[in-house]
Scaffold this active site. Structure first.
Site, PDB file in Angstrom:
ATOM      1  CB  CYS A   1       3.769  -8.321   5.191  1.00  0.00           C
ATOM      2  SG  CYS A   1       2.900  -7.049   4.265  1.00  0.00           S
ATOM      3  CB  CYS A   2       8.471  -8.323   4.096  1.00  0.00           C
ATOM      4  SG  CYS A   2       7.966  -9.963   4.640  1.00  0.00           S
TER       5      CYS A   2
END
Length: 273
Positions: free
Chosen positions: A106-107
């Site tokens: 996630c990012c």
């Protein structure tokens, strides 16, 4: 040998009126640990596909290699989730890196080394390659329509390397930075010329995504979503045209507007009252 990238799960779906039991396709999330010259370098969470491209692109993005030829040997054990890499320069890991890394899906969260080697590996883009507004929409649509993995699960990010004529290669992954690393790895392995290429991307343009594009060397990045302010600042500094919100008939051009044909950019005039 490769792992399945989707799995089946029994679920209960609500259709607005009633609950229905059915089987659904779910994106597979898998861990891959990269061993470089016998040392544990990084563990990433990814979609278990195109793993050679992922490893090569990731190592290049982090400044460990500059070309595919910098890798002496590469072996991926899909069953155990390990990639074994021997570099031509065996002192690279010990000299430049000092801790193990974990890269989540996630990012960029959990990335202990964010910005550590970006100054060395991000390129300032000088290409004068341009595209039309119609091509922006066409490439985004081709990227989205070509992602069977997303259409099947709805659980992955998509990235495509494009020419002005269409999509050259498309990759999907649960981690958006992984999808871009797969593109980077593909380009290095196959020696793909970059100066006339574009990246079409499914997610928002974060600073990390923008830096990945700079490291690959493309001058234009297209997205259906928004950029962050840091991504815009980096795109302006690194010479990248960032185009977001490509939806319906419109889009926003945030930086280096001269690469979009027909756009006569004029600063917004403000009046004093």
């Amino acid at each position: 040998m490769s792992k399945e990238i989707t799995t089946s799960q029994n679920i209960v779906r609500y259709n607005g009126q009633s609950f229905i039991e059915e089987e659904d396709d779910i994106a597979v999330e898998s861990a891959l640990t990269i061993m470089v010259n016998g040392e544990e370098f990084a563990t990433m969470v990814c979609t278990p596909s195109e793993l050679e491209e992922l490893v090569v692109g990731f190592l290049a993005s982090e400044g460990m290699i500059r070309a595919f030829q910098d890798i002496k040997a590469l072996h991926i054990d899909v069953e155990t989730g390990f990639a074994y890499v021997d570099l031509v320069n065996p002192n690279k890991v010990e000299k430049d890196f000092h801790s193990k890394r974990f890269i989540g899906s996630c990012c960029g969260k959990g990335r202990q080394f964010y910005f550590q080697n970006d100054v060395k590996t991000a390129k300032t883009i000088m290409t004068r390659f341009t595209i039309t507004p119609e091509q922006c929409h066409k490439l985004m649509k081709q990227m989205q329509d070509g992602s069977s993995h997303f259409q099947q699960t709805g659980g992955v990010h998509n990235a495509a390397l494009c020419s002005s004529d269409g999509v050259v290669i498309s990759r999907s992954d649960i981690g958006r930075h992984n999808a871009l690393d797969k593109l980077f790895g593909y380009c290095l392995i196959h020696r793909v010329p970059i100066k006339d290429k574009i990246i079409a991307f499914s997610g928002r343009i974060s600073s990390e995504v923008l830096l990945k594009a700079a490291k690959i060397g493309v001058g234009i990045i297209l997205s259906k979503s928004a950029p962050t302010n840091l991504a815009i600042n980096l795109a302006d500094e690194l010479g990248i045209t960032a185009v977001g919100f490509i939806r319906g008939k419109g889009f926003n051009v945030y930086t280096h507007q001269d690469r979009i044909q027909g756009l006569e950019y004029k600063p917004v005039q403000t009046s004093c009252i």
